[in-house]
Design a protein around this motif. Structure first.
Motif, PDB file in Angstrom:
ATOM      1  N   VAL A 191      12.068   0.337  -7.821  1.00 27.51           N
ATOM      2  CA  VAL A 191      11.737   1.748  -7.692  1.00 27.51           C
ATOM      3  C   VAL A 191      10.516   1.883  -7.130  1.00 27.51           C
ATOM      4  O   VAL A 191       9.303   1.582  -7.239  1.00 27.51           O
ATOM      5  N   LYS A 192      10.837   2.597  -5.959  1.00 27.77           N
ATOM      6  CA  LYS A 192       9.801   3.117  -4.822  1.00 27.77           C
ATOM      7  C   LYS A 192       9.303   4.633  -5.054  1.00 27.77           C
ATOM      8  O   LYS A 192      10.137   5.459  -5.112  1.00 27.77           O
ATOM      9  N   ILE A 193       7.903   5.130  -5.280  1.00 26.60           N
ATOM     10  CA  ILE A 193       7.616   6.274  -5.536  1.00 26.60           C
ATOM     11  C   ILE A 193       6.471   6.710  -4.306  1.00 26.60           C
ATOM     12  O   ILE A 193       5.653   6.091  -4.649  1.00 26.60           O
ATOM     13  N   GLY A 194       6.639   7.650  -3.627  1.00 30.40           N
ATOM     14  CA  GLY A 194       5.529   8.083  -2.599  1.00 30.40           C
ATOM     15  C   GLY A 194       4.718   9.279  -3.302  1.00 30.40           C
ATOM     16  O   GLY A 194       5.415  10.212  -3.706  1.00 30.40           O
ATOM     17  N   GLU A 231       7.362  -2.226   3.435  1.00 28.23           N
ATOM     18  CA  GLU A 231       8.213  -1.287   3.924  1.00 28.23           C
ATOM     19  C   GLU A 231       7.621   0.154   4.205  1.00 28.23           C
ATOM     20  O   GLU A 231       6.860   0.596   3.390  1.00 28.23           O
ATOM     21  N   TYR A 232       7.940   0.537   5.465  1.00 26.14           N
ATOM     22  CA  TYR A 232       7.696   2.137   5.605  1.00 26.14           C
ATOM     23  C   TYR A 232       8.796   2.772   5.694  1.00 26.14           C
ATOM     24  O   TYR A 232       9.753   2.634   6.387  1.00 26.14           O
ATOM     25  N   ILE A 233       9.048   3.895   4.989  1.00 26.99           N
ATOM     26  CA  ILE A 233      10.034   4.789   4.884  1.00 26.99           C
ATOM     27  C   ILE A 233       9.726   6.230   5.367  1.00 26.99           C
ATOM     28  O   ILE A 233       8.905   6.663   4.979  1.00 26.99           O
ATOM     29  N   ASP A 234      10.881   6.592   6.212  1.00 30.01           N
ATOM     30  CA  ASP A 234      10.531   7.697   6.875  1.00 30.01           C
ATOM     31  C   ASP A 234       9.242   8.019   7.582  1.00 30.01           C
ATOM     32  O   ASP A 234       8.778   7.174   8.151  1.00 30.01           O
ATOM     33  N   ASP A 235       8.527   8.985   7.299  1.00 26.56           N
ATOM     34  CA  ASP A 235       7.126   8.988   8.180  1.00 26.56           C
ATOM     35  C   ASP A 235       6.072   9.091   6.912  1.00 26.56           C
ATOM     36  O   ASP A 235       5.040   9.643   7.238  1.00 26.56           O
ATOM     37  N   PHE A 236       6.408   8.388   5.663  1.00 28.27           N
ATOM     38  CA  PHE A 236       5.332   8.315   4.828  1.00 28.27           C
ATOM     39  C   PHE A 236       4.086   7.454   5.049  1.00 28.27           C
ATOM     40  O   PHE A 236       4.564   6.376   5.534  1.00 28.27           O
ATOM     41  N   PHE A 237       3.087   7.726   5.137  1.00 25.80           N
ATOM     42  CA  PHE A 237       1.797   7.321   5.769  1.00 25.80           C
ATOM     43  C   PHE A 237       1.575   5.547   4.880  1.00 25.80           C
ATOM     44  O   PHE A 237       1.148   4.753   5.519  1.00 25.80           O
ATOM     45  N   ALA A 238       1.753   5.847   3.665  1.00 26.15           N
ATOM     46  CA  ALA A 238       1.442   4.583   2.879  1.00 26.15           C
ATOM     47  C   ALA A 238       2.309   3.479   2.707  1.00 26.15           C
ATOM     48  O   ALA A 238       3.724   4.085   2.605  1.00 26.15           O
ATOM     49  N   PRO A 239       2.498   2.274   2.827  1.00 25.75           N
ATOM     50  CA  PRO A 239       3.306   1.225   2.747  1.00 25.75           C
ATOM     51  C   PRO A 239       4.094   1.144   1.080  1.00 25.75           C
ATOM     52  O   PRO A 239       3.235   1.199   0.318  1.00 25.75           O
ATOM     53  N   PHE A 240       5.408   0.829   1.324  1.00 24.87           N
ATOM     54  CA  PHE A 240       6.020   0.473   0.096  1.00 24.87           C
ATOM     55  C   PHE A 240       6.254  -0.909   0.017  1.00 24.87           C
ATOM     56  O   PHE A 240       5.976  -1.729   0.843  1.00 24.87           O
ATOM     57  N   VAL A 241       6.561  -1.385  -1.200  1.00 25.19           N
ATOM     58  CA  VAL A 241       6.973  -2.821  -1.603  1.00 25.19           C
ATOM     59  C   VAL A 241       8.550  -2.963  -1.293  1.00 25.19           C
ATOM     60  O   VAL A 241       9.153  -2.317  -2.056  1.00 25.19           O
ATOM     61  N   THR A 272      -7.033   9.331   2.357  1.00 26.08           N
ATOM     62  CA  THR A 272      -5.964   9.719   3.012  1.00 26.08           C
ATOM     63  C   THR A 272      -5.052  10.712   1.976  1.00 26.08           C
ATOM     64  O   THR A 272      -4.240  11.369   2.582  1.00 26.08           O
ATOM     65  N   GLU A 273      -5.424  10.525   0.820  1.00 22.47           N
ATOM     66  CA  GLU A 273      -4.671  11.346  -0.185  1.00 22.47           C
ATOM     67  C   GLU A 273      -3.067  10.913  -0.262  1.00 22.47           C
ATOM     68  O   GLU A 273      -2.306  11.727  -0.855  1.00 22.47           O
ATOM     69  N   VAL A 274      -2.827  10.045  -0.110  1.00 24.20           N
ATOM     70  CA  VAL A 274      -1.481   9.465  -0.221  1.00 24.20           C
ATOM     71  C   VAL A 274      -1.398   7.929  -0.551  1.00 24.20           C
ATOM     72  O   VAL A 274      -2.279   7.178  -0.179  1.00 24.20           O
ATOM     73  N   TYR A 275      -0.368   7.335  -1.380  1.00 23.75           N
ATOM     74  CA  TYR A 275      -0.080   6.252  -1.844  1.00 23.75           C
ATOM     75  C   TYR A 275       1.095   5.966  -2.430  1.00 23.75           C
ATOM     76  O   TYR A 275       1.850   7.187  -2.511  1.00 23.75           O
ATOM     77  N   THR A 276       1.541   4.848  -2.803  1.00 23.44           N
ATOM     78  CA  THR A 276       2.781   4.535  -3.556  1.00 23.44           C
ATOM     79  C   THR A 276       2.740   3.948  -4.508  1.00 23.44           C
ATOM     80  O   THR A 276       1.927   3.141  -4.760  1.00 23.44           O
ATOM     81  N   ILE A 277       3.608   4.063  -5.691  1.00 25.21           N
ATOM     82  CA  ILE A 277       3.685   3.379  -6.604  1.00 25.21           C
ATOM     83  C   ILE A 277       5.146   2.403  -6.853  1.00 25.21           C
ATOM     84  O   ILE A 277       6.212   3.195  -6.316  1.00 25.21           O
ATOM     85  N   ASN A 278       5.097   1.302  -6.792  1.00 26.30           N
ATOM     86  CA  ASN A 278       6.414   0.410  -6.848  1.00 26.30           C
ATOM     87  C   ASN A 278       6.575  -0.443  -7.978  1.00 26.30           C
ATOM     88  O   ASN A 278       5.563  -1.117  -8.486  1.00 26.30           O
ATOM     89  N   HIS A 279       7.729  -0.232  -8.512  1.00 23.94           N
ATOM     90  CA  HIS A 279       7.819  -1.006  -9.903  1.00 23.94           C
ATOM     91  C   HIS A 279       8.088  -2.380  -9.558  1.00 23.94           C
ATOM     92  O   HIS A 279       8.242  -2.994  -8.365  1.00 23.94           O
ATOM     93  N   VAL A 280       7.410  -3.549 -10.266  1.00 24.57           N
ATOM     94  CA  VAL A 280       7.297  -5.025 -10.055  1.00 24.57           C
ATOM     95  C   VAL A 280       8.577  -5.536 -10.600  1.00 24.57           C
ATOM     96  O   VAL A 280       8.831  -5.559 -11.849  1.00 24.57           O
ATOM     97  N   PRO A 281       9.704  -6.062  -9.754  1.00 25.91           N
ATOM     98  CA  PRO A 281      10.567  -6.743 -10.086  1.00 25.91           C
ATOM     99  C   PRO A 281      10.066  -7.910 -10.779  1.00 25.91           C
ATOM    100  O   PRO A 281       9.254  -8.657 -10.339  1.00 25.91           O
ATOM    101  N   GLU A 282      11.086  -8.697 -11.636  1.00 30.07           N
ATOM    102  CA  GLU A 282      10.780  -9.825 -12.310  1.00 30.07           C
ATOM    103  C   GLU A 282      10.484 -11.066 -11.303  1.00 30.07           C
ATOM    104  O   GLU A 282       9.509 -11.940 -11.476  1.00 30.07           O
ATOM    105  N   ASN A 283      11.154 -11.341 -10.286  1.00 30.14           N
ATOM    106  CA  ASN A 283      11.077 -12.320  -9.310  1.00 30.14           C
ATOM    107  C   ASN A 283       9.567 -12.132  -8.387  1.00 30.14           C
ATOM    108  O   ASN A 283       9.229 -13.181  -7.807  1.00 30.14           O
TER     109      ASN A 283
END
Length: 208
Positions: A133-136, A118-128, A80-91
């Motif tokens: 800090v969420k990065i598409g 969570e899906y944000i706007d029209d970004f294909f890959a899911p976020f946490v 798919t050539e898309v992915y998300t990077i999500n910082h892991v919170p302490e909890n």
């Protein structure tokens, strides 16, 4: 402890694995979110995200060798050539850690480890959703490393974080984000801000 190369190589396997994975110090804890072309979601913990450049904004991830078994993360990024990077919170560190388990391809780690997506706007890959800090990301290239690992280089397409955590210089306060770090393979740390120093010019070095 004072070990040479031969002594390191002769250490018991698990001991060596833990030791060498720890010597780099604290690494960022991130969850990589992907989705297959058929819609199967995947989530996996990584401690190998590195900054490559700011213009364009590029980040990279190191993936283990894929010859024997291609991971869902690798296959989904490749397809798919898309992915998300999500910082892991302490909890969320316990839930995040268990995404490293090898589960069936048709099992979503979001559901299995009770991590809200969570899906944000029209970004294909899911976020946490809980990530501060969420990065598409969009895949640029994959490089084979000498040890058969894969170096995945991508360009930042989306950046989502709270305005309150970014100062006037663009610096993110990771302590207020409650972002976590990883030492080795399975030990997690909270982050505490110690100080901030100016950009260093040779004529402005203080006397120590």
């Amino acid at each position: 402890m004072n070990l040479n190369k031969t002594e390191i190589e002769n250490l018991e396997r698990k001991y060596r694995l833990n030791l060498i994975n720890s010597i780099t110090g604290i690494k960022p804890a991130n969850l990589i979110g992907t989705k297959s072309k058929t819609g199967q979601e995947n989530l996996a913990i990584f401690s190998s995200v590195v900054h490559l450049g700011s213009h364009p904004a590029q980040l990279a991830i190191v993936l283990r060798p894929q010859e024997e078994r291609e991971t869902d993360t690798f296959k989904n990024i490749k397809e798919t050539e898309v992915y998300t990077i999500n910082h892991v919170p302490e909890n969320l560190i316990k839930n995040a850690h268990y995404t490293s388990a090898k589960v069936s391809h048709d099992v979503s780690e979001f559901e299995k480890m009770n991590i809200e997506k969570e899906y944000i706007d029209d970004f294909f890959a899911p976020f946490v959703k809980e990530s501060p800090v969420k990065i598409g990301m969009k895949l640029d290239t994959m490089i084979d490393l000498p040890n058969n690992c894969r170096f995945i280089i991508g360009t930042v397409q989306k950046l989502i974080l709270s305005d309150e955590t970014v100062n006037e210089l663009g610096q993110i306060d990771l302590e207020s984000c409650k972002t976590s770090g990883i030492s080795g393979l399975n030990t997690y740390y909270s982050l505490k801000k110690l100080d901030t120093f100016p950009y260093v010019r040779s004529n402005e070095i203080p006397k120590f």
